[in-house]
Design a protein around this motif. Structure first.
Motif, PDB file in Angstrom:
ATOM      1  N   GLU A  55       8.921   2.824   0.173  1.00  9.07           N
ATOM      2  CA  GLU A  55       8.319   4.026  -0.618  1.00  9.07           C
ATOM      3  C   GLU A  55       8.660   3.656  -2.077  1.00  9.07           C
ATOM      4  O   GLU A  55       9.585   3.103  -2.728  1.00  9.07           O
TER       5      GLU A  55
ATOM      6  N   TRP B  46      11.698   1.563   6.006  1.00 10.41           N
ATOM      7  CA  TRP B  46      10.558   2.073   5.268  1.00 10.41           C
ATOM      8  C   TRP B  46      10.474   1.654   3.848  1.00 10.41           C
ATOM      9  O   TRP B  46      11.432   1.393   3.122  1.00 10.41           O
TER      10      TRP B  46
ATOM     11  N   ASP C 157       0.698  -1.245  -0.004  1.00 12.84           N
ATOM     12  CA  ASP C 157      -0.078  -0.022  -0.002  1.00 12.84           C
ATOM     13  C   ASP C 157       0.829   1.213   0.062  1.00 12.84           C
ATOM     14  O   ASP C 157       1.950   1.063   0.515  1.00 12.84           O
ATOM     15  N   ASP C 158       0.515   2.332  -0.573  1.00 15.46           N
ATOM     16  CA  ASP C 158       1.229   3.466  -0.714  1.00 15.46           C
ATOM     17  C   ASP C 158       1.292   4.115   0.673  1.00 15.46           C
ATOM     18  O   ASP C 158       2.506   4.755   0.952  1.00 15.46           O
ATOM     19  N   ASP C 159       0.388   3.917   1.735  1.00 14.11           N
ATOM     20  CA  ASP C 159       0.833   4.254   3.036  1.00 14.11           C
ATOM     21  C   ASP C 159       1.195   3.383   4.064  1.00 14.11           C
ATOM     22  O   ASP C 159       1.203   3.308   5.303  1.00 14.11           O
ATOM     23  N   GLN C 160       1.947   2.351   3.516  1.00 17.33           N
ATOM     24  CA  GLN C 160       2.532   1.370   4.440  1.00 17.33           C
ATOM     25  C   GLN C 160       3.426   1.902   5.476  1.00 17.33           C
ATOM     26  O   GLN C 160       4.164   2.784   5.257  1.00 17.33           O
TER      27      GLN C 160
END
Length: 653
Positions: free
Chosen positions: A580, A578, A558-561
């Motif tokens: 990205e 992280w 997901d983009d907001d992982q």
């Protein structure tokens, strides 16, 4: 006296053992050399100077003793390797083996404890590599303690039965491949305190990192390169060209306390003067040779061997620099010109100053010739396959056994040089964006008039001894119809004849392994990198984050992982991870980093998790692990990383 080596695991992707499997007697009866193969092998017999027995004399010279029997069995009692399995090599070459490879296999079967010269001894045939013992003032200096703890212990125990029983006063690792350091823990019973451990600069990093990122794929391909599933007989595995099979069990490594980073470095080790040559990015990323002035003896490590080596290995590695490799050999030739003895990490020694100089010249020129002539042809517009088909060694090298392609090969080494300069693209736009084999196969079959017509054409090619063309055609048919057993069997027959003709041990094993899988299906005989745990425990933690990044299931991100922190408690190291743009990044944790959870874990448990020995959900209540923050986010984060299939298809889609 029977020596049993009990194994607790399998090997790393760098090398693979050939294991015994239950023989298929019906298949063995049908595994015969065709008339074409017999003629090809006879031509080799007529080409090379087989009447020269110098290598056999050198390989037997100085024998002190050899064990009555030498077996390698697993912890479960499974027989993996034993010298007696190679008894079939006695006598003339079988029709099913290239006679040049047969000769090399016979030489590599000569094993035991040997005196190279007073004060220098070698244990050969206890593993794929050699262990060398140099007598110091107070003990034994051990060079390259084999692949596994178990084989190294048997070797050193055997040596101590026949040599003065002294402690081990120093250890030398010549380079970063596991068959030259993995058995070091087998020496524990003899180690003196606080001994020098000498290695080339960069050794530990290279020794622990090679298999981390691409280890799964390399391991699978290594089962082909080393014929892991093949019987040991004249229709199967006869040797690797570099040695026999390897005894793999428990692997370890000790951190060096003396690093060699400059050629000409002089050290006195337990009273013995050494002069080192630093040869990085030759046969190994971290490698060195050394000279013993008092003995006039040159240890060539694996910079030179009694075979053409690999500029590229079939299991997969980065291409090696042939020009640099050749230059190092020339440097050794000049630096150690007064050497009267050569010994190496594989094979048998050479005695005599002129003989050594000739050997080094031939090795030097073999690699430089491959480099120079490949570049010459590519500058004239030839592409990789055309060069491999065109290039031939000059007669002066082609008739030299130590320059023959028993481990490397001229064809795949020339392709390696091409790849190093030009990459995968050959300049032809048709090859810029080709369709994958899974899509083209059925179209080629249709173009040929269907499966039956293609089978008829390939049978004709096979009957005419045109096995390469038969394999080319049948590969399309098998990829189009993977369940077509008639096509699989004929392709297996084609590969088998190519294997019977191959001079390269790895080529033979690749062809015969492919034939076996086509006939019998895949066997679960892969090499499990998890058995390298003791070695990988020495690897920097950041290397494992690099391995995680190539296992990220990008399509599930997901983009907001959320970002995560990992605290390696017993090393007091903290990292920030992280995702990205569907890419995993990592760096040391900073005070202002924001994360959903922090995993505090011991180094050993962290390695176990990443190697698949332990799962996060199974260890949440372990004393070696704790979580601060969102446990749900942490579990979700780790679920994004896959365990790759270690037994993927090779000869079928």
């Amino acid at each position: 006296m029977t020596y049993r080596i009990v194994l607790t695991g399998l090997c790393a992707a760098a090398l693979a053992a050939c294991s015994n499997s239950d023989p298929d007697l019906d298949h063995l009866l049908s595994s015969q050399a065709s008339t074409t193969t017999q003629q090809a092998n006879r031509a080799v017999s007529e080409q090379l100077p087989f009447q020269d027995l110098t290598d056999f004399e050198q390989a037997n010279k100085g024998l002190i003793a050899r064990p009555d029997a030498l077996e390698v069995i697993s912890e479960r009692g499974e027989l993996l390797w034993r010298m007696a399995d190679y008894a079939f090599l006695d006598g003339e070459a079988a029709d099913t083996v290239n006679p040049s490879l047969w000769r090399q296999a016979q030489l590599n079967a000569i094993h035991g404890l040997f005196e190279v010269s007073p004060g220098i001894y070698q244990l050969r045939g206890f593993d794929i590599s050699n262990m060398t013992l140099i007598e110091g003032e107070h003990g034994w200096i051990v060079v390259d303690p084999l692949t596994a703890k178990e084989s190294a212990k048997v070797a050193i125990d055997f040596a101590m039965q026949h040599l003065p029983q002294k402690p081990i006063s120093a250890i030398i690792f010549t380079h970063s491949h596991i068959d030259h350091f993995g058995g070091v823990l087998g020496l524990n019973d003899y180690l003196a305190d606080d001994i020098p451990i000498v290695a080339p600069h960069g050794f530990l990093e290279e020794a622990t990192s090679e298999n981390i990122i691409a280890g799964t794929a390399m391991s699978r391909r290594a089962t082909y390169m080393y014929g892991r599933g093949l019987e040991r007989n004249a229709s199967g595995h006869v040797g690797s060209g570099l040695g026999k099979g390897a005894a793999f069990g428990t692997f370890g490594v000790l951190e060096p306390n003396t690093l060699i980073s400059e050629t000409g470095s002089q050290h006195t080790i337990d009273g013995v003067p050494f002069v080192f040559q630093y040869t990085p990015e030759s046969e190994a990323p971290a490698e060195m040779t050394f000279y013993l002035p008092e003995h006039k003896a040159f240890c060539g490590a694996e910079l030179v061997s009694r075979t053409m080596h690999n500029l590229y290995t079939l299991r997969g590695t980065k291409v090696r620099d042939a020009r640099k490799w050749s230059a190092y050999i020339n440097e050794a030739k000049e630096l150690f010109a007064d050497a009267n003895i050569y010994f190496g990490s594989h094979h048998w020694p050479i005695w005599g100053q002129q003989q050594i100089q000739t050997f080094l010249t031939q090795q030097r020129d073999t690699y430089k010739y491959i480099h120079d002539q490949t570049v010459r042809h590519l500058n004239n517009g030839l592409v990789s396959d055309e060069i491999a088909e065109t290039i031939q060694l000059p007669e002066s090298l082609a008739n030299t056994f130590s320059s023959r392609g028993y481990y490397g090969s001229l064809k795949h080494n020339s392709r390696a040089v091409y790849q190093a300069y030009m990459g995968w693209y050959d300049g032809n736009p048709a090859h810029l964006d080709p369709l994958p084999a899974s899509q083209t196969a059925s179209r080629y079959v249709a173009l040929a008039g269907g499966a039956d017509t293609l089978l008829q054409q390939t049978q004709t090619a096979f009957d005419q001894g045109d096995y390469r063309w038969a394999a080319e055609l049948l590969n399309h048919l098998v990829f189009a119809e993977p369940d077509n057993q008639t096509a699989r069997n004929l392709l297996a027959d084609s590969y088998e004849q190519l294997g019977f003709q191959a001079e390269s041990g790895p080529w033979r094993d690749v062809y015969l392994s492919a034939a076996k899988e086509l006939r019998d299906g895949k066997a679960n005989n892969g090499i499990d990198i998890r058995q390298m745990k003791d070695v990988l425990m020495q690897s920097p933690v950041s290397n494992f984050f690099d391995s995680m990044s190539v296992r990220l299931k990008a399509e599930e991100v997901d983009d907001d992982q959320a970002a995560m922190a990992i605290h390696i408690s017993d090393k007091n190291e903290q990292y920030f991870l992280w995702i990205e743009n569907s890419v995993l990044h990592h760096r040391p944790l900073r005070a202002n980093d924001e994360f959903a959870a922090r995993l505090t874990i011991s180094h050993e448990l962290f390695v176990d998790m990443l190697l698949g020995n332990a799962g996060l959900k199974d260890t949440l209540f372990s004393d070696a692990l704790s979580v601060d923050g969102s446990l749900l986010e942490l579990v979700g984060f780790f679920s994004l990383f896959e365990q790759p299939d270690a037994n993927f298809n090779i000869v079928t889609p």
